[in-house]
Design a protein around this motif. Structure first.
Motif, PDB file in Angstrom:
ATOM      1  N   LEU A   7       0.836  -1.199   0.000  1.00  0.00           N
ATOM      2  CA  LEU A   7       0.000   0.000   0.000  1.00  0.00           C
ATOM      3  C   LEU A   7       0.871   1.251   0.000  1.00  0.00           C
ATOM      4  O   LEU A   7       1.734   1.410   0.860  1.00  0.00           O
ATOM      5  CB  LEU A   7      -0.918  -0.001   1.229  1.00  0.00           C
ATOM      6  CG  LEU A   7      -1.886  -1.187   1.322  1.00  0.00           C
ATOM      7  CD1 LEU A   7      -2.642  -1.137   2.644  1.00  0.00           C
ATOM      8  CD2 LEU A   7      -2.859  -1.206   0.142  1.00  0.00           C
ATOM      9  N   PRO A   8       0.656   2.156  -0.934  1.00  0.00           N
ATOM     10  CA  PRO A   8       1.490   3.360  -1.046  1.00  0.00           C
ATOM     11  C   PRO A   8       1.089   4.428  -0.034  1.00  0.00           C
ATOM     12  O   PRO A   8      -0.003   4.405   0.529  1.00  0.00           O
ATOM     13  CB  PRO A   8       1.217   3.839  -2.471  1.00  0.00           C
ATOM     14  CG  PRO A   8      -0.193   3.408  -2.725  1.00  0.00           C
ATOM     15  CD  PRO A   8      -0.351   2.082  -2.012  1.00  0.00           C
ATOM     16  N   GLU A   9       1.987   5.383   0.172  1.00  0.00           N
ATOM     17  CA  GLU A   9       1.711   6.486   1.086  1.00  0.00           C
ATOM     18  C   GLU A   9       0.828   7.553   0.436  1.00  0.00           C
ATOM     19  O   GLU A   9       0.116   8.276   1.134  1.00  0.00           O
ATOM     20  CB  GLU A   9       3.020   7.128   1.553  1.00  0.00           C
ATOM     21  CG  GLU A   9       3.896   6.214   2.394  1.00  0.00           C
ATOM     22  CD  GLU A   9       5.170   6.907   2.847  1.00  0.00           C
ATOM     23  OE1 GLU A   9       5.382   8.092   2.455  1.00  0.00           O
ATOM     24  OE2 GLU A   9       5.940   6.293   3.588  1.00  0.00           O
ATOM     25  N   THR A  10       0.884   7.655  -0.887  1.00  0.00           N
ATOM     26  CA  THR A  10       0.133   8.688  -1.611  1.00  0.00           C
ATOM     27  C   THR A  10      -0.692   8.038  -2.714  1.00  0.00           C
ATOM     28  O   THR A  10      -0.195   7.166  -3.435  1.00  0.00           O
ATOM     29  CB  THR A  10       1.094   9.718  -2.240  1.00  0.00           C
ATOM     30  OG1 THR A  10       1.926  10.264  -1.215  1.00  0.00           O
ATOM     31  CG2 THR A  10       0.329  10.848  -2.902  1.00  0.00           C
ATOM     32  N   ILE A  11      -1.963   8.429  -2.819  1.00  0.00           N
ATOM     33  CA  ILE A  11      -2.838   7.875  -3.852  1.00  0.00           C
ATOM     34  C   ILE A  11      -3.651   9.008  -4.494  1.00  0.00           C
ATOM     35  O   ILE A  11      -3.880  10.049  -3.877  1.00  0.00           O
ATOM     36  CB  ILE A  11      -3.803   6.814  -3.293  1.00  0.00           C
ATOM     37  CG1 ILE A  11      -4.689   7.402  -2.181  1.00  0.00           C
ATOM     38  CG2 ILE A  11      -3.038   5.588  -2.795  1.00  0.00           C
ATOM     39  CD1 ILE A  11      -5.772   6.443  -1.694  1.00  0.00           C
ATOM     40  N   PRO A  12      -4.100   8.800  -5.738  1.00  0.00           N
ATOM     41  CA  PRO A  12      -5.036   9.753  -6.344  1.00  0.00           C
ATOM     42  C   PRO A  12      -6.419   9.588  -5.726  1.00  0.00           C
ATOM     43  O   PRO A  12      -6.779   8.486  -5.277  1.00  0.00           O
ATOM     44  CB  PRO A  12      -5.038   9.349  -7.817  1.00  0.00           C
ATOM     45  CG  PRO A  12      -4.684   7.899  -7.811  1.00  0.00           C
ATOM     46  CD  PRO A  12      -3.747   7.706  -6.662  1.00  0.00           C
ATOM     47  N   GLU A 102      -3.901  16.624   1.833  1.00  0.00           N
ATOM     48  CA  GLU A 102      -3.932  16.680   0.381  1.00  0.00           C
ATOM     49  C   GLU A 102      -2.574  17.128  -0.133  1.00  0.00           C
ATOM     50  O   GLU A 102      -1.887  17.936   0.504  1.00  0.00           O
ATOM     51  CB  GLU A 102      -5.034  17.620  -0.097  1.00  0.00           C
ATOM     52  CG  GLU A 102      -6.442  17.102   0.201  1.00  0.00           C
ATOM     53  CD  GLU A 102      -7.533  17.959  -0.395  1.00  0.00           C
ATOM     54  OE1 GLU A 102      -7.263  18.607  -1.444  1.00  0.00           O
ATOM     55  OE2 GLU A 102      -8.639  18.006   0.166  1.00  0.00           O
ATOM     56  N   VAL A 103      -2.174  16.598  -1.274  1.00  0.00           N
ATOM     57  CA  VAL A 103      -0.862  16.859  -1.846  1.00  0.00           C
ATOM     58  C   VAL A 103      -0.994  17.807  -3.028  1.00  0.00           C
ATOM     59  O   VAL A 103      -1.769  17.546  -3.963  1.00  0.00           O
ATOM     60  CB  VAL A 103      -0.190  15.536  -2.293  1.00  0.00           C
ATOM     61  CG1 VAL A 103       1.149  15.814  -2.967  1.00  0.00           C
ATOM     62  CG2 VAL A 103      -0.003  14.607  -1.102  1.00  0.00           C
ATOM     63  N   ARG A 111      -4.741  14.475  -5.059  1.00  0.00           N
ATOM     64  CA  ARG A 111      -3.921  13.406  -4.513  1.00  0.00           C
ATOM     65  C   ARG A 111      -3.799  13.655  -3.017  1.00  0.00           C
ATOM     66  O   ARG A 111      -3.923  14.785  -2.546  1.00  0.00           O
ATOM     67  CB  ARG A 111      -2.538  13.388  -5.161  1.00  0.00           C
ATOM     68  CG  ARG A 111      -2.568  13.103  -6.652  1.00  0.00           C
ATOM     69  CD  ARG A 111      -1.250  13.430  -7.345  1.00  0.00           C
ATOM     70  NE  ARG A 111      -0.173  12.557  -6.883  1.00  0.00           N
ATOM     71  CZ  ARG A 111       0.952  12.979  -6.295  1.00  0.00           C
ATOM     72  NH1 ARG A 111       1.139  14.276  -6.084  1.00  0.00           N
ATOM     73  NH2 ARG A 111       1.887  12.132  -5.932  1.00  0.00           N
ATOM     74  N   ALA A 112      -3.548  12.581  -2.255  1.00  0.00           N
ATOM     75  CA  ALA A 112      -3.430  12.747  -0.813  1.00  0.00           C
ATOM     76  C   ALA A 112      -2.471  11.730  -0.224  1.00  0.00           C
ATOM     77  O   ALA A 112      -2.353  10.603  -0.716  1.00  0.00           O
ATOM     78  CB  ALA A 112      -4.802  12.603  -0.146  1.00  0.00           C
ATOM     79  N   ASP A 113      -1.766  12.175   0.833  1.00  0.00           N
ATOM     80  CA  ASP A 113      -1.052  11.234   1.687  1.00  0.00           C
ATOM     81  C   ASP A 113      -2.092  10.592   2.589  1.00  0.00           C
ATOM     82  O   ASP A 113      -2.947  11.297   3.168  1.00  0.00           O
ATOM     83  CB  ASP A 113      -0.005  11.960   2.537  1.00  0.00           C
ATOM     84  CG  ASP A 113       1.150  12.485   1.703  1.00  0.00           C
ATOM     85  OD1 ASP A 113       1.372  11.967   0.602  1.00  0.00           O
ATOM     86  OD2 ASP A 113       1.832  13.420   2.164  1.00  0.00           O
ATOM     87  N   VAL A 114      -2.034   9.274   2.725  1.00  0.00           N
ATOM     88  CA  VAL A 114      -3.077   8.560   3.464  1.00  0.00           C
ATOM     89  C   VAL A 114      -2.457   7.613   4.481  1.00  0.00           C
ATOM     90  O   VAL A 114      -1.299   7.194   4.368  1.00  0.00           O
ATOM     91  CB  VAL A 114      -4.000   7.763   2.521  1.00  0.00           C
ATOM     92  CG1 VAL A 114      -4.690   8.697   1.526  1.00  0.00           C
ATOM     93  CG2 VAL A 114      -3.224   6.682   1.772  1.00  0.00           C
TER      94      VAL A 114
END
Length: 214
Positions: A7-12, A102-103, A111-114
């Motif tokens: 699982l990534p740290e940032t997703i769209p 939000e990034v 995009r956001a860091d989650v």
């Protein structure tokens, strides 16, 4: 199957009112806006191919957060392109997430860091609901569908596993976005089923949204 390490740290983010996706379900989408076509192109270049479905919040301009903090990420598992450049895609629900921030950047989409913490059961096996009274639930559902002039394949519902039945109905029933958000945030299958029953009962009684969410 994806693991927490994948699982990534940032997703769209794809904000879409009333579109609910849950872990281990599938959500078909029709994508045609240029910014989301760009999001799809970028997602296809990643190893995880995850897109975060999130509910917009109904708030006055400048009055607070535009998005709910909790959404569900789905892996792009199917897509086809139409002759005019649109996409029909399928997302397979992987895990819920919580927005950290939000990034900003050059992308035309959000995009956001989650954070994935607190949703570990989403990556686990199919959930069970030991206290599920299926006959009583189907009787209630039948009355609700009749009141809403809805139809379904009752034989398939009777045979579906608990999780598939409860999650599919949570996604498909004509609830308001805030009600769908409550179903998304339910911590377990049993609490989601309880929330679903409450929403159906209020629907049968003609209750207002304010009554339901209090």
């Amino acid at each position: 199957m994806m693991t927490s390490a994948d699982l990534p740290e940032t997703i769209p983010l794809f904000p879409l009112p009333g579109a609910l996706m849950l872990p281990r379900t599938r959500l078909p989408l029709h994508i045609f806006e240029p910014r989301y076509l760009a999001m799809l192109d970028d997602t296809l270049k990643t190893a995880h191919r995850l897109i975060g479905m999130i509910q917009p919040r109904e708030v006055p301009e400048g009055a607070g957060k535009r998005l709910h903090m909790i959404g569900c990420a789905g892996r792009l598992t199917g897509f086809s392109e139409t002759e005019d450049g649109r996409y029909m895609v399928t997302l397979s629900g992987i895990s819920r997430f919580r927005i950290q921030r939000e990034v900003s950047g050059f992308a035309p989409y959000l995009r956001a860091d989650v954070s994935w913490g607190g949703f570990e059961r989403d990556l686990g096996p199919t959930e069970k609901d030991p206290d599920f009274d299926r006959p009583a639930f189907l009787d209630l559902l039948g009355r609700y569908f009749a009141s809403q002039d809805l139809s379904t394949d009752w034989d398939s519902l009777k045979e579906a596993e608990d999780e598939m039945l409860i999650n599919s109905l949570s996604m498909l029933c004509p609830f308001d976005p805030e009600e769908k958000q409550a179903l998304l945030e339910a911590p377990s299958l049993a609490t989601r089923r309880e929330t679903l029953v409450t929403l159906i009962e209020f629907g049968l009684r003609g209750g207002s949204n304010e009554e339901i969410m209090q």
